[in-house]
Design a protein around this motif. Structure first.
Motif, PDB file in Angstrom:
ATOM      1  N   LYS A 144      -3.093 -11.385  -4.009  1.00 60.72           N
ATOM      2  CA  LYS A 144      -4.133 -10.691  -3.102  1.00 60.72           C
ATOM      3  C   LYS A 144      -5.287 -11.469  -2.682  1.00 60.72           C
ATOM      4  CE  LYS A 144      -3.151  -6.265  -5.144  1.00 60.72           C
ATOM      5  NZ  LYS A 144      -3.739  -4.787  -5.896  1.00 60.72           N
ATOM      6  N   TYR A 200     -11.263  -1.547  -6.458  1.00 56.83           N
ATOM      7  CA  TYR A 200     -11.103  -0.127  -7.235  1.00 56.83           C
ATOM      8  C   TYR A 200     -10.533  -0.910  -8.657  1.00 56.83           C
ATOM      9  CZ  TYR A 200     -11.116   2.739  -3.242  1.00 56.83           C
ATOM     10  OH  TYR A 200     -11.569   3.473  -2.174  1.00 56.83           O
ATOM     11  N   GLU A 255      -8.736  -2.389  -2.362  1.00 57.96           N
ATOM     12  CA  GLU A 255      -7.562  -2.583  -3.441  1.00 57.96           C
ATOM     13  C   GLU A 255      -8.134  -3.194  -4.374  1.00 57.96           C
ATOM     14  OE1 GLU A 255      -3.767  -3.056  -2.663  1.00 57.96           O
ATOM     15  OE2 GLU A 255      -3.625  -2.152  -0.411  1.00 57.96           O
TER      16      GLU A 255
END
Length: 427
Positions: A306, A355, A352
């Motif tokens: 990510k 969170y 994403e």
């Protein structure tokens, strides 16, 4: 107070240099015209961007001399193209010598130095020592600990404090241990009453490191802390919003040719859309869509991390260039006009990731009390982050920005961002 002192020194410094500049122009050229004044002002704006007008933090380095020389040579050449006289180079040569000489004199004889000792021996000492050594205003003397330690910088125990202060002319004590017994408190308070400045590690982080240590934050701290004007000062919020609109419109007009050319190159050099769109978390945890120029090849997000690192194989050749120069950020001006973002604020993170950060980093939600920014205090103070630990450290700078935000701080961040772009340090 330190900031006020730095501003006053800058004013006097620039005023003296202008007298030198004006005298040289009157002597070697033709006098001080409007163009000459404009060049002088522009030169010192550039000097400010390169942190050459800082007198109370950074020590005078060889690179500062190089910066001064390059800036002066550039403006001398620009002025010479207008007036075609060798006197311009004589003028800027004298100005260059005056700049570096005056800055050295100010830092040697004007800027006050504080002799500092650390009380306590904790894991934070090494970080404090590095910061003190790098800062021109502080001279690290050593540390005091009730546990006797065989180290060259160990000065003694609290019983030796009076002797240590007298022998070394100590001005400040940084207390790194969280809990003090009654004897330690009484002793330290007595010295504070007698003029010795004392700060805790938490205060050190905020005053010198310019960040807020999250480990010291609790609900009581949030209630009692001063500052955070950006959260409730509606006038300040309106000024910030108005400036965002004005600057984004101006930048969109000025950079339109760059935006157009960049879009064409992306479309021609790799398959996929020109723009990259992604959900980010913004003000009050509201999701919005960020728009950037696409700098990566089309890929399956589930197969890659990510985070994007410096040598990420997904990044295209042209993508590396626009990421380094921050050209990929230009479409975010649209997000600013829409009101989803500001020029300066905490960097909006992928929802994403956010969170996950909210679960693992205490008080991470606080950064969503203000609009995210294209650039921010964390971006100019901390390197590109690729982990939860980096997000933790960046939050410390974001909280400092939220507590101390004002127009001057926003300008400081923008100037530092320009410097990062010039040296292609962006990621």
């Amino acid at each position: 107070m330190k900031s006020y002192s730095n501003v006053m020194i800058r004013v006097v410094y620039i005023w003296i240099l202008y007298i030198v500049y004006k005298y040289c122009l009157d002597t070697f050229v033709f006098g001080t015209s409007f163009t000459a004044k404009l060049i002088f002002i522009s030169m010192f704006i550039v000097a400010y961007i390169f942190d050459l007008l800082d007198f109370t933090e950074q020590k005078f380095r060889i690179r500062h001399i190089i910066y001064f020389f390059v800036i002066d040579a550039f403006f001398a050449g620009m002025f010479y193209s207008l007036v075609r006289t060798v006197g311009m180079f004589i003028t800027f040569g004298i100005l260059f010598l005056a700049q570096i000489s005056l800055k050295w004199i100010i830092q040697q004889f004007v800027v006050k130095r504080y002799k500092v000792v650390i009380y306590g021996q904790t894991k934070n000492n090494s970080q404090i020592i590095r910061s003190l050594i790098a800062n021109i205003q502080y001279e690290y003397v050593g540390f005091i600990s009730n546990a006797k330690i065989e180290e060259s910088q160990y000065l003694g125990t609290i019983e030796d404090l009076e002797r240590i202060i007298k022998e070394n002319n100590i001005d400040k004590i940084i207390i790194t241990i969280d809990e003090l017994d009654e004897y330690e408190l009484d002793t330290l308070i007595n010295f504070k009453v007698n003029g010795i400045d004392m700060i805790t590690y938490k205060e050190f982080n905020e005053q010198i490191e310019q960040k807020i240590d999250i480990t010291y934050i609790d609900k009581k701290w949030l209630l009692e802390s001063m500052g955070f004007e950006i959260l409730h000062n509606t006038t300040q919020q309106k000024i910030k919003r108005l400036s965002d609109i004005i600057f984004s419109v101006v930048l969109l007009i000025v950079t339109f040719p760059i935006i157009l050319i960049t879009g064409i190159i992306i479309k021609m050099s790799s398959k996929g859309p020109v723009f990259f769109r992604q959900k980010r978390l913004g003000l009050k945890n509201m999701e919005f869509e960020i728009i950037k120029f696409r700098s990566m090849k089309i890929h399956d997000q589930n197969e890659f991390s990510k985070y994007a690192d410096e040598n990420d194989p997904r990044v295209t050749r042209f993508g590396k260039f626009i990421r380094k120069t921050r050209i990929d950020e230009l479409p975010q001006l649209i997000c600013i006009l829409k009101g989803d973002m500001s020029f300066v604020g905490p960097r909006p993170e992928w929802n994403e990731l956010c969170y996950g950060y909210m679960k693992n980093i205490p008080y991470y939600n606080l950064r969503h009390l203000i609009k995210p920014g294209v650039t921010g205090w964390a971006q100019v103070m901390y390197p590109y982050g690729i982990s939860t630990e980096d997000a933790y450290r960046k939050l410390e700078y974001d909280l400092y920005y939220m507590k101390h935000q004002d127009v001057m701080m926003d300008l400081k961040i923008i100037f530092r961002t320009i410097k990062i772009v010039i040296f292609a340090k962006g990621m």
